[in-house]
Enzyme design. Structure first.
Site, PDB file in Angstrom:
ATOM      1  N   ASN A   1     -10.241   0.551  -0.344  1.00  0.00           N
ATOM      2  CA  ASN A   1      -9.196   0.510   0.690  1.00  0.00           C
ATOM      3  C   ASN A   1      -9.729   0.930   2.058  1.00  0.00           C
ATOM      4  O   ASN A   1     -10.262   2.040   2.204  1.00  0.00           O
ATOM      5  CB  ASN A   1      -8.076   1.478   0.318  1.00  0.00           C
ATOM      6  CG  ASN A   1      -7.124   0.898  -0.700  1.00  0.00           C
ATOM      7  OD1 ASN A   1      -7.475  -0.008  -1.447  1.00  0.00           O
ATOM      8  ND2 ASN A   1      -5.915   1.420  -0.739  1.00  0.00           N
ATOM      9  N   ILE A   2      -9.529   0.053   3.035  1.00  0.00           N
ATOM     10  CA  ILE A   2     -10.038   0.337   4.390  1.00  0.00           C
ATOM     11  C   ILE A   2      -8.963   0.026   5.435  1.00  0.00           C
ATOM     12  O   ILE A   2      -8.467  -1.097   5.506  1.00  0.00           O
ATOM     13  CB  ILE A   2     -11.312  -0.487   4.675  1.00  0.00           C
ATOM     14  CG1 ILE A   2     -12.438  -0.041   3.736  1.00  0.00           C
ATOM     15  CG2 ILE A   2     -11.740  -0.347   6.143  1.00  0.00           C
ATOM     16  CD1 ILE A   2     -13.654  -0.937   3.742  1.00  0.00           C
ATOM     17  N   ASP A   3      -8.644   0.997   6.232  1.00  0.00           N
ATOM     18  CA  ASP A   3      -7.709   0.825   7.337  1.00  0.00           C
ATOM     19  C   ASP A   3      -8.293   1.427   8.623  1.00  0.00           C
ATOM     20  O   ASP A   3      -8.420   0.756   9.648  1.00  0.00           O
ATOM     21  CB  ASP A   3      -6.374   1.494   6.987  1.00  0.00           C
ATOM     22  CG  ASP A   3      -5.304   1.222   8.035  1.00  0.00           C
ATOM     23  OD1 ASP A   3      -5.569   0.465   8.980  1.00  0.00           O
ATOM     24  OD2 ASP A   3      -4.194   1.769   7.921  1.00  0.00           O
TER      25      ASP A   3
ATOM     26  N   ASP B   1       0.852  -1.193   0.000  1.00  0.00           N
ATOM     27  CA  ASP B   1       0.000   0.000   0.000  1.00  0.00           C
ATOM     28  C   ASP B   1       0.894   1.253   0.000  1.00  0.00           C
ATOM     29  O   ASP B   1       1.788   1.388   0.844  1.00  0.00           O
ATOM     30  CB  ASP B   1      -0.871  -0.043   1.272  1.00  0.00           C
ATOM     31  CG  ASP B   1      -1.969   1.008   1.273  1.00  0.00           C
ATOM     32  OD1 ASP B   1      -2.423   1.402   0.186  1.00  0.00           O
ATOM     33  OD2 ASP B   1      -2.374   1.419   2.388  1.00  0.00           O
ATOM     34  N   HIS B   2       0.660   2.151  -0.919  1.00  0.00           N
ATOM     35  CA  HIS B   2       1.402   3.422  -0.992  1.00  0.00           C
ATOM     36  C   HIS B   2       2.922   3.259  -1.015  1.00  0.00           C
ATOM     37  O   HIS B   2       3.634   3.902  -0.219  1.00  0.00           O
ATOM     38  CB  HIS B   2       1.023   4.357   0.175  1.00  0.00           C
ATOM     39  CG  HIS B   2      -0.386   4.836   0.096  1.00  0.00           C
ATOM     40  ND1 HIS B   2      -0.798   5.823  -0.764  1.00  0.00           N
ATOM     41  CD2 HIS B   2      -1.507   4.433   0.753  1.00  0.00           C
ATOM     42  CE1 HIS B   2      -2.100   6.014  -0.626  1.00  0.00           C
ATOM     43  NE2 HIS B   2      -2.559   5.177   0.277  1.00  0.00           N
TER      44      HIS B   2
ATOM     45  N   HIS C   1      -7.652  10.006   3.600  1.00  0.00           N
ATOM     46  CA  HIS C   1      -7.317   9.021   4.639  1.00  0.00           C
ATOM     47  C   HIS C   1      -7.727   9.520   6.033  1.00  0.00           C
ATOM     48  O   HIS C   1      -7.887  10.716   6.246  1.00  0.00           O
ATOM     49  CB  HIS C   1      -5.803   8.765   4.648  1.00  0.00           C
ATOM     50  CG  HIS C   1      -5.322   8.075   3.406  1.00  0.00           C
ATOM     51  ND1 HIS C   1      -4.397   8.621   2.558  1.00  0.00           N
ATOM     52  CD2 HIS C   1      -5.661   6.884   2.867  1.00  0.00           C
ATOM     53  CE1 HIS C   1      -4.175   7.791   1.557  1.00  0.00           C
ATOM     54  NE2 HIS C   1      -4.936   6.730   1.703  1.00  0.00           N
TER      55      HIS C   1
HETATM   56  O1  G3H Z   1      -3.152   4.917   3.496  1.00  0.00           O
HETATM   57  C1  G3H Z   1      -2.719   4.843   4.619  1.00  0.00           C
HETATM   58  C2  G3H Z   1      -2.988   3.618   5.395  1.00  0.00           C
HETATM   59  O2  G3H Z   1      -4.030   3.846   6.311  1.00  0.00           O
HETATM   60  C3  G3H Z   1      -1.726   3.124   6.040  1.00  0.00           C
HETATM   61  O3  G3H Z   1      -1.382   3.931   7.122  1.00  0.00           O
HETATM   62  O4  G3H Z   1       1.067   4.359   6.815  1.00  0.00           O
HETATM   63  O5  G3H Z   1      -0.035   4.534   9.079  1.00  0.00           O
HETATM   64  O6  G3H Z   1       0.313   2.298   8.001  1.00  0.00           O
HETATM   65  P1  G3H Z   1       0.082   3.774   7.804  1.00  0.00           P
HETATM   66  P1  13P Z   2      -9.010   4.934   5.471  1.00  0.00           P
HETATM   67  O1  13P Z   2      -8.124   5.806   6.289  1.00  0.00           O
HETATM   68  O2  13P Z   2     -10.255   5.646   5.057  1.00  0.00           O
HETATM   69  O3  13P Z   2      -9.289   3.625   6.097  1.00  0.00           O
HETATM   70  O4  13P Z   2      -8.215   4.636   4.097  1.00  0.00           O
HETATM   71  C1  13P Z   2      -7.214   3.630   4.053  1.00  0.00           C
HETATM   72  C2  13P Z   2      -6.462   3.621   2.784  1.00  0.00           C
HETATM   73  O5  13P Z   2      -6.797   4.272   1.817  1.00  0.00           O
HETATM   74  C3  13P Z   2      -5.263   2.769   2.733  1.00  0.00           C
HETATM   75  O6  13P Z   2      -4.566   2.900   1.551  1.00  0.00           O
HETATM   76 ZN    ZN Z   3      -4.547   4.908   0.766  1.00  0.00          ZN
END
Ligand code: G3H
Ligand code: 13P
Ligand code: ZN
Length: 313
Positions: free
Chosen positions: A257-259, A83-84, A181
């Protein structure tokens, strides 16, 4: 089943008008909760790991856990996705570690540099049968001091998307249509929504090419209330409602995408467990196990009532 790349998974989702959930994995309990939900509902899933998750848990730990999930849940199609990813080197390292899909996020770069970086990753990844997600347009966040007057410059330009895909040869494209995000996606008093006019133009120009929506957490008010009831201090929250997400899926979004929603439910349940259910407990299996069950419930709810990926294995 082995780990898959996202090609067939997203192609099927696009053609049948549902979305595959892409959930961020940071530890074992999160992975277990998600996998139990997918197993219960026969849903394919994309397990995604951020650079931050790699640093927190150690990439080898996470990859090993996910490879164990492949062995345990033999019938569930799984993809392991970066991711990213910020650089070519990070994408290359993940591919060497066994990731089957990578995102190269060049969205902060000027167009031609984004194209060049994304194409370099796609050329490399495709030789290893790894799929690539690129991003065009930048995700804005109310946390980021965004100048509202200039928001248009952050959105994906529908006229540029086809050119971006053609020049880079990516397998899916993340777009910026008003999501962001985190747990605060809209300004105070702003009605939650997406720029469906832009999404519609993108969708029309792409003819069933996989579109990815980042920032897709719903940020349930009841969960925020529970966190704050048990000592938390989270204010000014807003997310994408289920209605908005379903509309986006109907308009061609097939990876969601869900985090944040998983972070929130984990936080709420751990606070509840420690404050209310078992204040005298000091066994992490108690509160982490409780959080794991709640993660399973929320992911199952999304699969069944939002994504539409139930029974799509
Ligand atoms: O897009 C961001 C995701 O929620 C990942 O977040 O870089 O804190 O793991 P993180
Ligand atoms: P949220 O912060 O809305 O869950 O998005 C997560 C995300 O886009 C991870 O790449
Ligand atoms: Zn993202």
């Amino acid at each position: 089943m082995p780990l898959f790349n996202t090609k067939e998974m997203l192609k099927k989702a696009c053609s049948q008008n549902y979305a595959v959930g892409a959930f961020n994995i940071n530890n074992m309990e999160i992975l277990q909760g998600i996998m139990s939900a997918c197993n219960r509902l026969n849903s394919p899933v994309i397990l995604q790991v951020s650079e931050g998750a790699r640093l927190y848990a150690g990439s080898l730990y996470l990859v090993s856990l996910i490879k164990s999930a492949v062995k345990i849940f033999k019938d569930i199609p799984l993809a392991l996705h970066l991711d990213h990813g910020r650089s070519f080197e990070m994408c290359k390292t993940c591919i060497e570690e066994g990731f089957t899909s990578v995102m190269i996020d060049g969205s902060h770069l000027p167009y031609e540099r984004n194209v060049a970086l994304t194409k370099a990753v796609a050329d490399y990844a495709h030789k290893k049968d790894v799929t690539v997600e690129g991003e065009l347009g930048r995700l804005a966040g109310t946390e980021e001091n965004i100048d509202v007057e200039n928001m248009e410059t952050f959105y994906t330009n529908p006229k540029q998307v086809k050119d971006f895909i053609y020049k880079t040869n990516i397998d899916s494209v993340a777009v910026s249509v008003g999501a962001s995000h985190g747990v605060c996606k809209f300004f105070k008093d702003q009605e939650p929504g997406l720029r469906f006019d832009i999404l519609e133009k993108i969708h029309k120009s792409l003819e069933n090419f996989p579109i990815v929506l980042h920032g897709s957490s719903s940020v349930d008010e009841e969960i925020i209330k529970k966190i704050n009831l048990f000592g938390g201090k989270i204010k000014n929250t807003s997310g994408l409602t289920e209605k908005i997400l379903k509309k986006a899926i109907a308009m061609g979004v097939c990876k969601i995408n869900i985090d944040s929603d998983i972070r929130l439910v984990a936080t709420a349940s751990i606070r509840e467990y420690m404050n209310d259910i078992s204040p005298s407990s000091f066994d992490p299996r108690g509160y982490l196990g409780y959080a794991r069950d709640k993660i399973e419930d929320i992911v199952a709810h999304k699969i069944e009532h939002v994504l539409g990926s139930k029974n799509k294995i």
